[in-house]
Design an enzyme around this catalytic site. Sequence first.
Site, PDB file in Angstrom:
ATOM      1  N   CYS A 166     105.775  77.552 100.999  1.00 43.40           N
ATOM      2  CA  CYS A 166     106.893  78.205 100.774  1.00 43.40           C
ATOM      3  C   CYS A 166     106.883  79.267  99.760  1.00 43.40           C
ATOM      4  O   CYS A 166     107.521  80.239  99.857  1.00 43.40           O
ATOM      5  CB  CYS A 166     108.178  77.240 100.620  1.00 43.40           C
ATOM      6  SG  CYS A 166     108.033  75.777 101.349  1.00 43.40           S
ATOM      7  N   ASP A 167     106.212  79.052  98.874  1.00 46.43           N
ATOM      8  CA  ASP A 167     106.235  79.752  97.395  1.00 46.43           C
ATOM      9  C   ASP A 167     104.881  80.466  97.096  1.00 46.43           C
ATOM     10  O   ASP A 167     104.841  81.137  96.254  1.00 46.43           O
ATOM     11  CB  ASP A 167     106.558  78.823  96.160  1.00 46.43           C
ATOM     12  CG  ASP A 167     108.241  78.230  96.424  1.00 46.43           C
ATOM     13  OD1 ASP A 167     108.763  78.837  97.127  1.00 46.43           O
ATOM     14  OD2 ASP A 167     108.014  77.097  95.915  1.00 46.43           O
ATOM     15  N   CYS A 215     105.789  73.165  97.185  1.00 43.87           N
ATOM     16  CA  CYS A 215     105.334  73.847  98.386  1.00 43.87           C
ATOM     17  C   CYS A 215     104.575  74.968  98.401  1.00 43.87           C
ATOM     18  O   CYS A 215     105.178  75.951  98.227  1.00 43.87           O
ATOM     19  CB  CYS A 215     106.724  73.829  99.218  1.00 43.87           C
ATOM     20  SG  CYS A 215     106.331  74.365 100.755  1.00 43.87           S
TER      21      CYS A 215
END
Length: 303
Positions: A136-137, A133
């Site tokens: 997200c990261d 992701c």
Amino acid sequence: MTDYDLIIVGAGPAGLTAALYALRANKKVLIFEAKAPGGQILLASKVENYPGIDCISGADFSNNLYNQVVKLGAEIKFETVIRIDENKTVYTNNPENDITYKAKAIIIATGVENRKLEIEGEKEFLGKGVSYCATCDGNFYKGKEIAIVGGGNTALEDAVYMSNIASKVYLIHRRDTFRGEDMYLKELKAMDNVEFILNSTVSKINGTDKLESIDITNNNEETSNLKVSALFIAVGQSPKNEMFNNVVDLNEQGYIISEDGVHTKTPLIYVAGDVRVKGLRQLTTAVSDGSIAATVAMREMNK
Ligand code: NAP
């Protein structure tokens, strides 16, 4: 045992839309979610192909839909469903495992999970450079060199997103043409910090306590090493439906086979969204499935 009109398994766009339709018809609805509400769309940095909405983040779309359903009185339990039976009883991983839930009808809307590359280092460096992701990261790799593997819209969208964060983005794809849309490709080709590595796959992930490099093998079986700080894996999704195979039929890939869209082989057990066999897995088709499944379920539950 608690009784409901409708139990929905999965709080992605399909499941939450089904809940929206049933709650607005004054039905008693319970939703089970194993992780976080939103499903795959939660991972999309931008949604720009939902009719009537110019641009919205996947997280905002998910939150809006979730809040809309909660406001209407949906009951949501963050438990993993481990089995359902043909009497419409639902068993979960609730530690008090004598608790079961019963409904007149059930909609399975469990979506899909990120496909793995199944290569050395993938599990070992998960969260230490390996991610599924970028939204997200991605921010952990500000100013670093990173790689993305995949050729669909997710990989292309991730590459656009990461080109604004990382110093260099390598986009690795196993063919020389992409499955994803030209619109993203055009944008990527215009960026001077994006490099395409085509006809190649990632064959190994190396490091000590975190990812330090990846091995890339091309179609001529030649392997080279690329120093990067992160690898974002965006090679599609696959379903996880073995726990439902007593009440539904699965195809070879594990997707649920439905008749005329939402019916499974078991009366009053329906399917909606990416988890079913279908031609197009999109946000629009997920919410379409959810609304149809709920409407059909409500029509048939009192017959
Ligand atoms: P996808 O469209 O299934 O693409 C997966 C990609 O990964 C393909 O290019 C495939 O290569 C490659 N691949 C699969 N297994 C691989 C392996 N073992 N090693 C290397 N490469 C591998 O998946 P997705 O990109 O996640 O998209 C899923 C769905 O969501 C699609 O319908 C997509 O359009 C939609 N989506 C839409 C948006 C948007 O509209 N904003 C954004 C994201 C996703 P091949 O091409 O060679 O098969």
